[in-house]
Design a protein around this motif. Sequence first.
Motif, mmCIF file in Angstrom:
data_model
loop_
_atom_site.group_PDB
_atom_site.id
_atom_site.type_symbol
_atom_site.label_atom_id
_atom_site.label_comp_id
_atom_site.label_asym_id
_atom_site.label_seq_id
_atom_site.Cartn_x
_atom_site.Cartn_y
_atom_site.Cartn_z
ATOM 1 N N ASN A 1 0.851 -1.175 0.000
ATOM 2 C CA ASN A 1 0.000 0.000 0.000
ATOM 3 C C ASN A 1 0.898 1.239 0.000
ATOM 4 O O ASN A 1 1.272 1.747 1.052
ATOM 5 N N LEU A 2 1.267 1.712 -1.163
ATOM 6 C CA LEU A 2 2.252 2.780 -1.296
ATOM 7 C C LEU A 2 1.742 4.071 -0.650
ATOM 8 O O LEU A 2 0.658 4.556 -0.972
ATOM 9 N N GLN A 3 2.579 4.619 0.255
ATOM 10 C CA GLN A 3 2.246 5.870 0.939
ATOM 11 C C GLN A 3 3.279 6.962 0.689
ATOM 12 O O GLN A 3 3.144 8.065 1.210
ATOM 13 N N LEU A 4 4.289 6.663 -0.111
ATOM 14 C CA LEU A 4 5.366 7.629 -0.325
ATOM 15 C C LEU A 4 4.984 8.751 -1.270
ATOM 16 O O LEU A 4 5.747 9.710 -1.417
ATOM 17 N N ASP A 5 3.845 8.637 -1.923
ATOM 18 C CA ASP A 5 3.424 9.711 -2.819
ATOM 19 C C ASP A 5 2.629 10.791 -2.100
ATOM 20 O O ASP A 5 2.195 11.754 -2.723
ATOM 21 N N TYR A 6 2.439 10.646 -0.786
ATOM 22 C CA TYR A 6 1.759 11.676 0.001
ATOM 23 C C TYR A 6 2.777 12.726 0.434
ATOM 24 O O TYR A 6 3.838 12.380 1.006
ATOM 25 N N PRO A 7 2.512 14.005 0.250
ATOM 26 C CA PRO A 7 3.457 15.047 0.715
ATOM 27 C C PRO A 7 3.642 15.045 2.227
ATOM 28 O O PRO A 7 4.698 15.481 2.714
ATOM 29 N N ILE A 8 2.632 14.565 2.957
ATOM 30 C CA ILE A 8 2.750 14.564 4.414
ATOM 31 C C ILE A 8 3.885 13.676 4.880
ATOM 32 O O ILE A 8 4.481 13.898 5.941
ATOM 33 N N PHE A 9 4.239 12.663 4.089
ATOM 34 C CA PHE A 9 5.351 11.776 4.455
ATOM 35 C C PHE A 9 6.651 12.563 4.518
ATOM 36 O O PHE A 9 7.433 12.431 5.474
ATOM 37 N N TYR A 10 6.922 13.389 3.543
ATOM 38 C CA TYR A 10 8.168 14.153 3.505
ATOM 39 C C TYR A 10 8.167 15.297 4.518
ATOM 40 O O TYR A 10 9.218 15.669 5.053
ATOM 41 N N VAL A 11 6.976 15.820 4.796
ATOM 42 C CA VAL A 11 6.878 16.827 5.863
ATOM 43 C C VAL A 11 7.240 16.205 7.202
ATOM 44 O O VAL A 11 7.976 16.796 8.017
ATOM 45 N N MET A 12 6.775 14.998 7.440
ATOM 46 C CA MET A 12 7.090 14.305 8.689
ATOM 47 C C MET A 12 8.578 13.968 8.774
ATOM 48 O O MET A 12 9.175 14.048 9.847
ATOM 49 N N VAL A 13 9.176 13.608 7.658
ATOM 50 C CA VAL A 13 10.612 13.295 7.668
ATOM 51 C C VAL A 13 11.433 14.529 8.020
ATOM 52 O O VAL A 13 12.375 14.473 8.836
ATOM 53 N N VAL A 14 11.083 15.666 7.432
ATOM 54 C CA VAL A 14 11.809 16.906 7.723
ATOM 55 C C VAL A 14 11.643 17.295 9.190
ATOM 56 O O VAL A 14 12.620 17.671 9.869
ATOM 57 N N CYS A 15 10.429 17.200 9.711
ATOM 58 C CA CYS A 15 10.191 17.529 11.130
ATOM 59 C C CYS A 15 10.942 16.572 12.050
ATOM 60 O O CYS A 15 11.478 16.984 13.087
ATOM 61 N N MET A 16 10.998 15.305 11.664
ATOM 62 C CA MET A 16 11.701 14.321 12.483
ATOM 63 C C MET A 16 13.190 14.646 12.579
ATOM 64 O O MET A 16 13.766 14.647 13.677
ATOM 65 N N VAL A 17 13.812 14.949 11.459
ATOM 66 C CA VAL A 17 15.244 15.237 11.452
ATOM 67 C C VAL A 17 15.539 16.552 12.187
ATOM 68 O O VAL A 17 16.492 16.646 12.987
ATOM 69 N N ALA A 18 14.725 17.571 11.947
ATOM 70 C CA ALA A 18 14.972 18.880 12.565
ATOM 71 C C ALA A 18 14.838 18.815 14.083
ATOM 72 O O ALA A 18 15.696 19.342 14.814
ATOM 73 N N THR A 19 13.778 18.178 14.563
ATOM 74 C CA THR A 19 13.592 18.099 16.017
ATOM 75 C C THR A 19 14.676 17.253 16.672
ATOM 76 O O THR A 19 15.126 17.569 17.792
ATOM 77 N N ALA A 20 15.130 16.208 16.007
ATOM 78 C CA ALA A 20 16.199 15.382 16.580
ATOM 79 C C ALA A 20 17.505 16.161 16.667
ATOM 80 O O ALA A 20 18.238 16.053 17.669
ATOM 81 N N VAL A 21 17.815 16.955 15.658
ATOM 82 C CA VAL A 21 19.051 17.736 15.665
ATOM 83 C C VAL A 21 19.022 18.783 16.773
ATOM 84 O O VAL A 21 20.006 18.956 17.519
ATOM 85 N N TYR A 22 17.909 19.484 16.927
ATOM 86 C CA TYR A 22 17.830 20.507 17.967
ATOM 87 C C TYR A 22 17.784 19.892 19.363
ATOM 88 O O TYR A 22 18.268 20.511 20.328
ATOM 89 N N GLN A 23 17.243 18.705 19.489
ATOM 90 C CA GLN A 23 17.317 18.014 20.775
ATOM 91 C C GLN A 23 18.757 17.753 21.170
ATOM 92 O O GLN A 23 19.154 17.992 22.324
ATOM 93 N N ALA A 24 19.547 17.248 20.227
ATOM 94 C CA ALA A 24 20.963 16.976 20.509
ATOM 95 C C ALA A 24 21.713 18.262 20.868
ATOM 96 O O ALA A 24 22.589 18.251 21.747
ATOM 97 N N ALA A 25 21.360 19.359 20.232
ATOM 98 C CA ALA A 25 22.025 20.634 20.535
ATOM 99 C C ALA A 25 21.722 21.090 21.961
ATOM 100 O O ALA A 25 22.633 21.484 22.709
ATOM 101 N N PHE A 26 20.462 21.028 22.371
ATOM 102 C CA PHE A 26 20.107 21.439 23.738
ATOM 103 C C PHE A 26 20.677 20.472 24.774
ATOM 104 O O PHE A 26 21.088 20.899 25.866
ATOM 105 N N LEU A 27 20.712 19.192 24.460
ATOM 106 C CA LEU A 27 21.309 18.236 25.396
ATOM 107 C C LEU A 27 22.800 18.481 25.554
ATOM 108 O O LEU A 27 23.342 18.336 26.652
#
Length: 245
Positions: free
Chosen positions: A73-99
């Motif tokens: 069931n292909l879900q990679l053609d939804y734009p929300i998938f890439y929005v979630m990927v960008v948010c995931m990477v950005a929040t993880a990077v800023y977490q490491a910076a504050f830690l």
Amino acid sequence: MTGDNIIRHLVSWPFLLYMLVEIILFCLLLYFYKERSANNIVVILLLVALLGSMTVVTVKAVAGMLVLSIQGNLQLDYPIFYVMVVCMVATAVYQAAFLGQASQMYDSSLIASVGYILSTTVAITAGAVFYLDFLGQDVLHVCMFALGCLIAFLGVFLITRNRKKAIPFEPYISMDAMPGMQNMHDKGMTVQPDLKASFSYGALENNDNISEIYAPATLPVMQEEHGSRNASGVPYRVLEHTKKE
């Protein structure tokens, strides 16, 4: 975990209200931390927890959509998938910076205990609002889940509270802190000791017996016998010279 379901949950009013409260709280904490120099550990780790809640939401969404795509069931053609990927990477990077900033100011055991409690609490709240994790659960299961979280928090606190802090090696010591040493410098000046030698580099030893150590050696004086040139007992020869020589 399809793209349509994720979009529907993303625009639901409970999650929008939660996001509004989280954004306001994050901006206030960031303002006090950056502008007011509020370096309290709760402030820093609460920033990490708020970012971590979004990381949990996005990771679960990305993982669910990837699993469905692998199953056919292909879900990679939804734009929300890439929005979630960008948010995931950005929040993880800023977490490491504050830690990283928190680790420079506080002990690691304190960061582990407080960070675990705050991050777990905020992440559970975000998951319950976005994914409706507790929807359909009875009161008993919810209370048991809360009791389990409290036991986990108590365990982390008990493990970290008695951990001895590592005393860092101080290569410089104060002259005032050396017992029995005479201080000839201003108060607070430091010297570098030589730990492998018997004398400390830059320190003043108690040299009360310095006169005994460095007293000049006395040589035995032998009297010269001028009467007899070849007399026994004279350790040297006396040479006589004429005016011509």
